[in-house]
Design a protein around this motif. Structure first.
Motif, PDB file in Angstrom:
ATOM      1  N   MET A 137      -8.134  -6.407 -16.446  1.00  0.00           N
ATOM      2  CA  MET A 137      -6.385  -6.833 -16.340  1.00  0.00           C
ATOM      3  C   MET A 137      -6.061  -8.012 -17.452  1.00  0.00           C
ATOM      4  O   MET A 137      -6.629  -9.162 -16.559  1.00  0.00           O
ATOM      5  N   THR A 182      -4.055 -11.862 -18.572  1.00  0.00           N
ATOM      6  CA  THR A 182      -3.114 -12.085 -17.579  1.00  0.00           C
ATOM      7  C   THR A 182      -2.629 -12.882 -18.669  1.00  0.00           C
ATOM      8  O   THR A 182      -2.227 -13.444 -19.309  1.00  0.00           O
ATOM      9  N   PHE A 209      -2.764  -9.328  -4.001  1.00  0.00           N
ATOM     10  CA  PHE A 209      -2.910  -8.853  -5.076  1.00  0.00           C
ATOM     11  C   PHE A 209      -3.454  -9.183  -6.259  1.00  0.00           C
ATOM     12  O   PHE A 209      -2.630 -10.388  -6.346  1.00  0.00           O
ATOM     13  N   GLU A 210      -4.125  -8.605  -6.539  1.00  0.00           N
ATOM     14  CA  GLU A 210      -4.763  -9.349  -7.895  1.00  0.00           C
ATOM     15  C   GLU A 210      -3.666  -8.302  -8.966  1.00  0.00           C
ATOM     16  O   GLU A 210      -3.078  -6.841  -9.282  1.00  0.00           O
ATOM     17  N   THR A 211      -2.844  -8.999  -9.795  1.00  0.00           N
ATOM     18  CA  THR A 211      -1.478  -8.529 -10.639  1.00  0.00           C
ATOM     19  C   THR A 211      -1.852  -9.533 -12.053  1.00  0.00           C
ATOM     20  O   THR A 211      -2.568 -10.467 -11.880  1.00  0.00           O
ATOM     21  N   GLY A 246      -1.166 -13.117 -11.916  1.00  0.00           N
ATOM     22  CA  GLY A 246      -1.945 -14.125 -10.459  1.00  0.00           C
ATOM     23  C   GLY A 246      -2.176 -13.517  -9.218  1.00  0.00           C
ATOM     24  O   GLY A 246      -1.702 -11.932  -9.104  1.00  0.00           O
ATOM     25  N   ARG A 247      -3.812 -13.863  -8.810  1.00  0.00           N
ATOM     26  CA  ARG A 247      -3.138 -12.605  -7.342  1.00  0.00           C
ATOM     27  C   ARG A 247      -2.206 -13.299  -6.480  1.00  0.00           C
ATOM     28  O   ARG A 247      -1.561 -14.497  -5.668  1.00  0.00           O
ATOM     29  N   LYS A 266      -9.466 -15.600  -0.193  1.00  0.00           N
ATOM     30  CA  LYS A 266      -8.658 -14.012  -0.846  1.00  0.00           C
ATOM     31  C   LYS A 266      -8.614 -14.982  -2.320  1.00  0.00           C
ATOM     32  O   LYS A 266      -8.351 -14.140  -3.200  1.00  0.00           O
ATOM     33  N   GLY A 267      -8.195 -15.635  -2.546  1.00  0.00           N
ATOM     34  CA  GLY A 267      -8.024 -16.483  -4.281  1.00  0.00           C
ATOM     35  C   GLY A 267      -7.017 -16.691  -4.355  1.00  0.00           C
ATOM     36  O   GLY A 267      -6.312 -16.191  -5.348  1.00  0.00           O
ATOM     37  N   GLN A 324      -2.942 -17.184  -5.046  1.00  0.00           N
ATOM     38  CA  GLN A 324      -2.383 -18.083  -6.730  1.00  0.00           C
ATOM     39  C   GLN A 324      -1.217 -18.407  -6.262  1.00  0.00           C
ATOM     40  O   GLN A 324      -0.842 -19.260  -6.088  1.00  0.00           O
ATOM     41  N   CYS A 354      -2.199 -23.895  -5.132  1.00  0.00           N
ATOM     42  CA  CYS A 354      -1.322 -22.806  -5.457  1.00  0.00           C
ATOM     43  C   CYS A 354      -0.209 -22.569  -5.646  1.00  0.00           C
ATOM     44  O   CYS A 354      -0.007 -23.898  -4.675  1.00  0.00           O
TER      45      CYS A 354
END
Length: 311
Positions: A1, A3, A160-162, A165-166, A187-188, A190, A216
């Motif tokens: 994906m 970024t 959610f990974e987008t 960013g997460r 969960k990272g 951002q 974040c």
């Protein structure tokens, strides 16, 4: 994906269409359209935007008794809460697709799995293709909220990974729960979304701390609401004489990973607040503090999160 490091977010400070899910959905769609026309790629709405955060309403309850009029108020609230998924989520998803944006919105969700009688304070996540990506149910309703909302569990704590960013969310005073925040950091996260009903000065110290602690971006979104948006025939209406005209003053804002405002709190009006995000600022901030990396001391501290479905 791939970024996208730099983009615009929209923090939508608006009042609900009280106790009216159809009008509330219409308003959400209008605001999504407006933010989309301004090229926002992530849009955030307040806590309980549809059908409302019922500030000031007692639902006829005191310890040991409930009134018939209060039960009727709850019935009305229940009828205007939404199924997830359902007609309202389909309409919001369509608007997200037309805006080509991620939409995070607070709703009151009606239990669709068991008796149907329980309501949850929920955040919904929509993708730019219109998909309902998932939801987060508030883990611990605060104070009198416990009368009208059930408790969520660890099965709805997504990040959610987008391409932007997460993205994840905690609702209002969940953000005072240290281990809930820690779970988001693990969960990272951002883009940390904080839909809220809290407009006190202490809230802003909290979200600045969270941004600096989590390294974040924090997007805090509240409603602006006055007494005249409430229906005249709710049971609690006579009690409103003692309440200020401005029920919720707003205060929506955005904070960067060093705890600095990049969009100052806005008070006293409805407004879509725009902020520019640069994801490169996250590793810059993590240079000297990474809460789940070099500053974590995982040899000493362990975090366990039970993400099984409980209800």
């Amino acid at each position: 994906m791939d970024t996208v490091n730099q983009y615009t977010v929209a923090i939508i400070q608006a009042g609900s269409e009280m106790m009216d899910k159809e009008k509330g959905t219409d308003k959400a769609i209008r605001l999504i359209n407006e933010a989309g026309a301004n090229e926002a790629k992530v849009m955030v709405f307040p806590e309980a935007f549809i059908p409302c955060y019922p500030r000031g309403m007692s639902f006829g309850a005191v310890v040991g008794s409930r009134s018939q009029q209060g039960r009727e108020d709850f019935q009305r609230y229940w009828e205007n809460s939404i199924h997830v998924p359902g007609e309202e989520t389909e309409r919001i998803g369509k608007a997200a697709r037309e805006a080509n944006a991620y939409v995070v919105i607070g709703v009151i969700e009606r239990d669709s799995e068991y008796s149907g009688g329980t309501l949850y304070c929920t955040v919904l996540f929509f993708g730019p293709d219109g998909t309902l990506l998932g939801k987060h149910r508030k883990l611990k309703p605060t104070g009198s909220e416990r009368l009208i909302w059930g408790e969520g569990d660890g099965s709805t704590m997504p990040v959610f990974e987008t391409p932007y960013g997460r993205i994840g969310a905690l609702i209002c005073w969940e953000n005072y729960m240290p281990l809930a925040r820690a779970a988001m950091y693990e969960k990272g996260i951002q883009i940390y979304v904080a839909p809220t009903a809290d407009h006190r000065d202490t809230w802003f110290a909290s979200i600045q701390h969270i941004a600096a602690e989590g390294r974040c971006f924090v997007l805090s979104c509240n409603q602006y609401a006055t007494k005249d948006i409430y229906p005249d025939d709710i049971a609690s209406r006579p009690e409103f004489e003692q309440l200020p005209h401005e029920m919720t003053r707003g205060g929506s804002c955005a904070v960067n990973p060093l705890g600095e405002f990049i969009a100052e709190p806005v008070f006293g009006r409805e407004e879509i607040i725009y902020a520019d995000i640069n994801l490169d600022k996250i590793p810059e901030a993590q240079f000297d503090f990474d809460p789940v990396g070099h500053y974590a001391r995982k040899d000493i501290f362990k975090l366990h999160v039970d993400e099984r479905k409980q209800v």
